[in-house]
Scaffold this motif. Structure first.
Motif, PDB file in Angstrom:
ATOM      1  N   LEU A 271     -23.704  82.457  32.733  1.00  0.00           N
ATOM      2  CA  LEU A 271     -23.114  81.128  32.903  1.00  0.00           C
ATOM      3  C   LEU A 271     -21.710  81.123  32.324  1.00  0.00           C
ATOM      4  O   LEU A 271     -21.386  81.893  31.426  1.00  0.00           O
ATOM      5  CB  LEU A 271     -23.971  80.082  32.187  1.00  0.00           C
ATOM      6  N   THR A 272     -20.881  80.215  32.813  1.00  0.00           N
ATOM      7  CA  THR A 272     -19.541  80.080  32.241  1.00  0.00           C
ATOM      8  C   THR A 272     -19.642  79.375  30.891  1.00  0.00           C
ATOM      9  O   THR A 272     -20.652  78.739  30.583  1.00  0.00           O
ATOM     10  CB  THR A 272     -18.623  79.252  33.169  1.00  0.00           C
TER      11      THR A 272
ATOM     12  N   ALA B  34     -18.047  76.760  29.958  1.00  0.00           N
ATOM     13  CA  ALA B  34     -18.133  75.313  30.196  1.00  0.00           C
ATOM     14  C   ALA B  34     -19.560  74.903  30.542  1.00  0.00           C
ATOM     15  O   ALA B  34     -20.033  73.846  30.108  1.00  0.00           O
ATOM     16  CB  ALA B  34     -17.176  74.904  31.312  1.00  0.00           C
ATOM     17  N   GLU B  35     -20.257  75.722  31.322  1.00  0.00           N
ATOM     18  CA  GLU B  35     -21.640  75.410  31.691  1.00  0.00           C
ATOM     19  C   GLU B  35     -22.549  75.460  30.467  1.00  0.00           C
ATOM     20  O   GLU B  35     -23.408  74.591  30.286  1.00  0.00           O
ATOM     21  CB  GLU B  35     -22.139  76.377  32.770  1.00  0.00           C
ATOM     22  N   VAL B  36     -22.341  76.457  29.605  1.00  0.00           N
ATOM     23  CA  VAL B  36     -23.163  76.575  28.395  1.00  0.00           C
ATOM     24  C   VAL B  36     -22.933  75.376  27.479  1.00  0.00           C
ATOM     25  O   VAL B  36     -23.882  74.771  26.972  1.00  0.00           O
ATOM     26  CB  VAL B  36     -22.877  77.905  27.657  1.00  0.00           C
ATOM     27  N   VAL B  37     -21.671  75.008  27.286  1.00  0.00           N
ATOM     28  CA  VAL B  37     -21.358  73.852  26.430  1.00  0.00           C
ATOM     29  C   VAL B  37     -21.945  72.577  27.030  1.00  0.00           C
ATOM     30  O   VAL B  37     -22.506  71.743  26.311  1.00  0.00           O
ATOM     31  CB  VAL B  37     -19.831  73.721  26.211  1.00  0.00           C
ATOM     32  N   SER B  38     -21.869  72.427  28.341  1.00  0.00           N
ATOM     33  CA  SER B  38     -22.446  71.249  29.000  1.00  0.00           C
ATOM     34  C   SER B  38     -23.958  71.204  28.838  1.00  0.00           C
ATOM     35  O   SER B  38     -24.538  70.135  28.626  1.00  0.00           O
ATOM     36  CB  SER B  38     -22.085  71.228  30.487  1.00  0.00           C
ATOM     37  N   LEU B  39     -24.610  72.358  28.934  1.00  0.00           N
ATOM     38  CA  LEU B  39     -26.062  72.407  28.728  1.00  0.00           C
ATOM     39  C   LEU B  39     -26.425  72.021  27.297  1.00  0.00           C
ATOM     40  O   LEU B  39     -27.394  71.302  27.064  1.00  0.00           O
ATOM     41  CB  LEU B  39     -26.604  73.801  29.051  1.00  0.00           C
ATOM     42  N   ILE B  40     -25.632  72.484  26.335  1.00  0.00           N
ATOM     43  CA  ILE B  40     -25.886  72.150  24.935  1.00  0.00           C
ATOM     44  C   ILE B  40     -25.672  70.659  24.703  1.00  0.00           C
ATOM     45  O   ILE B  40     -26.487  69.999  24.056  1.00  0.00           O
ATOM     46  CB  ILE B  40     -24.994  72.992  23.998  1.00  0.00           C
ATOM     47  N   ASN B  41     -24.586  70.116  25.237  1.00  0.00           N
ATOM     48  CA  ASN B  41     -24.265  68.707  25.009  1.00  0.00           C
ATOM     49  C   ASN B  41     -25.223  67.763  25.735  1.00  0.00           C
ATOM     50  O   ASN B  41     -25.668  66.772  25.165  1.00  0.00           O
ATOM     51  CB  ASN B  41     -22.829  68.405  25.435  1.00  0.00           C
ATOM     52  N   ALA B  42     -25.528  68.060  26.997  1.00  0.00           N
ATOM     53  CA  ALA B  42     -26.364  67.157  27.790  1.00  0.00           C
ATOM     54  C   ALA B  42     -27.855  67.377  27.544  1.00  0.00           C
ATOM     55  O   ALA B  42     -28.653  66.466  27.718  1.00  0.00           O
ATOM     56  CB  ALA B  42     -26.062  67.340  29.273  1.00  0.00           C
ATOM     57  N   GLN B  43     -28.204  68.580  27.175  1.00  0.00           N
ATOM     58  CA  GLN B  43     -29.592  68.977  26.951  1.00  0.00           C
ATOM     59  C   GLN B  43     -30.495  68.446  28.077  1.00  0.00           C
ATOM     60  O   GLN B  43     -31.341  67.581  27.872  1.00  0.00           O
ATOM     61  CB  GLN B  43     -30.081  68.491  25.586  1.00  0.00           C
TER      62      GLN B  43
ATOM     63  N   HIS C 126     -29.158  71.712  38.022  1.00  0.00           N
ATOM     64  CA  HIS C 126     -28.396  71.941  39.252  1.00  0.00           C
ATOM     65  C   HIS C 126     -27.065  71.192  39.233  1.00  0.00           C
ATOM     66  O   HIS C 126     -26.092  71.661  39.833  1.00  0.00           O
ATOM     67  CB  HIS C 126     -29.220  71.529  40.487  1.00  0.00           C
ATOM     68  N   LEU C 127     -27.007  70.059  38.561  1.00  0.00           N
ATOM     69  CA  LEU C 127     -25.753  69.309  38.457  1.00  0.00           C
ATOM     70  C   LEU C 127     -24.767  69.985  37.507  1.00  0.00           C
ATOM     71  O   LEU C 127     -23.552  69.897  37.696  1.00  0.00           O
ATOM     72  CB  LEU C 127     -26.024  67.880  37.996  1.00  0.00           C
ATOM     73  N   ILE C 128     -25.279  70.660  36.496  1.00  0.00           N
ATOM     74  CA  ILE C 128     -24.412  71.284  35.483  1.00  0.00           C
ATOM     75  C   ILE C 128     -23.956  72.673  35.918  1.00  0.00           C
ATOM     76  O   ILE C 128     -22.788  73.024  35.762  1.00  0.00           O
ATOM     77  CB  ILE C 128     -25.124  71.340  34.117  1.00  0.00           C
ATOM     78  N   VAL C 129     -24.868  73.468  36.456  1.00  0.00           N
ATOM     79  CA  VAL C 129     -24.553  74.852  36.834  1.00  0.00           C
ATOM     80  C   VAL C 129     -24.012  74.868  38.263  1.00  0.00           C
ATOM     81  O   VAL C 129     -24.717  74.518  39.211  1.00  0.00           O
ATOM     82  CB  VAL C 129     -25.796  75.760  36.709  1.00  0.00           C
ATOM     83  N   GLU C 130     -22.769  75.284  38.390  1.00  0.00           N
ATOM     84  CA  GLU C 130     -22.125  75.320  39.700  1.00  0.00           C
ATOM     85  C   GLU C 130     -22.791  76.364  40.590  1.00  0.00           C
ATOM     86  O   GLU C 130     -23.073  77.475  40.146  1.00  0.00           O
ATOM     87  CB  GLU C 130     -20.638  75.650  39.520  1.00  0.00           C
TER      88      GLU C 130
END
Length: 161
Positions: free
Chosen positions: A109-110, A112-121, A129-133
């Motif tokens: 994952l990029t 940005a995707e990892v940080v988004s997964l951590i933040n949004a959980q 699917h919305l987070i990972v391009e």
């Protein structure tokens, strides 16, 4: 790893004023958890500084920063902290984030995707699917399920409930 290294901003204390100095531009993104840590540390340092002043509670403004600006910055920081306390980062800890980052490395994952997964959980496949391009092209359904399981383990207290 120190938060200041990730954030790439350092506070430089001078004799007359406090200012930010950019050491490296756009080194990386920070998680909400790291932002909460920074804001709490700054609030603690600010209260220690005010406690050491001759008049407790008195605000000292430098030539570059007026008292109104100082107070406005503090209010914004308090509002951000209050908001973040209601998000998943309030239940996260440094160890679970480090473990999560190591575990998701295999998914390529990029950052940005990892940080988004951590933040949004995320707690559903749709959110992943919305987070990972291009998720359906990059990850199998089994991998999406594994990623969802890893996200649920990010907050140990929440997973126990």
């Amino acid at each position: 790893m120190d938060f200041a290294e990730l954030f790439a901003w350092r506070w430089v204390e001078t004799a007359r004023r406090r200012r930010m100095k950019v050491l490296q531009e756009n080194v990386g993104a920070v998680t909400n958890f790291e932002l909460v840590e920074l804001l709490r540390r700054q609030a603690r340092e600010r209260s220690e500084l005010e406690g050491s002043l001759p008049l407790p509670g008195a605000r000292r403004a430098s030539a570059a920063t007026s008292a109104a600006t100082w107070q406005a910055q503090q209010e914004v920081a308090e509002q951000i902290l209050a908001y973040l306390e209601g998000t998943p980062c309030a239940l996260q800890n440094r160890e679970s984030i480090v473990a999560f980052m190591a575990a998701v490395h295999r998914f390529k994952l990029t950052q940005a995707e990892v940080v988004s997964l951590i933040n949004a959980q995320p707690c559903s496949r749709v959110e992943i699917h919305l987070i990972v391009e291009e998720c359906e092209e990059r990850l199998s359904e089994e991998q999406v399920g594994e990623l969802l399981q890893l996200c649920s383990e990010l907050s140990p207290e929440q997973a126990a409930e």
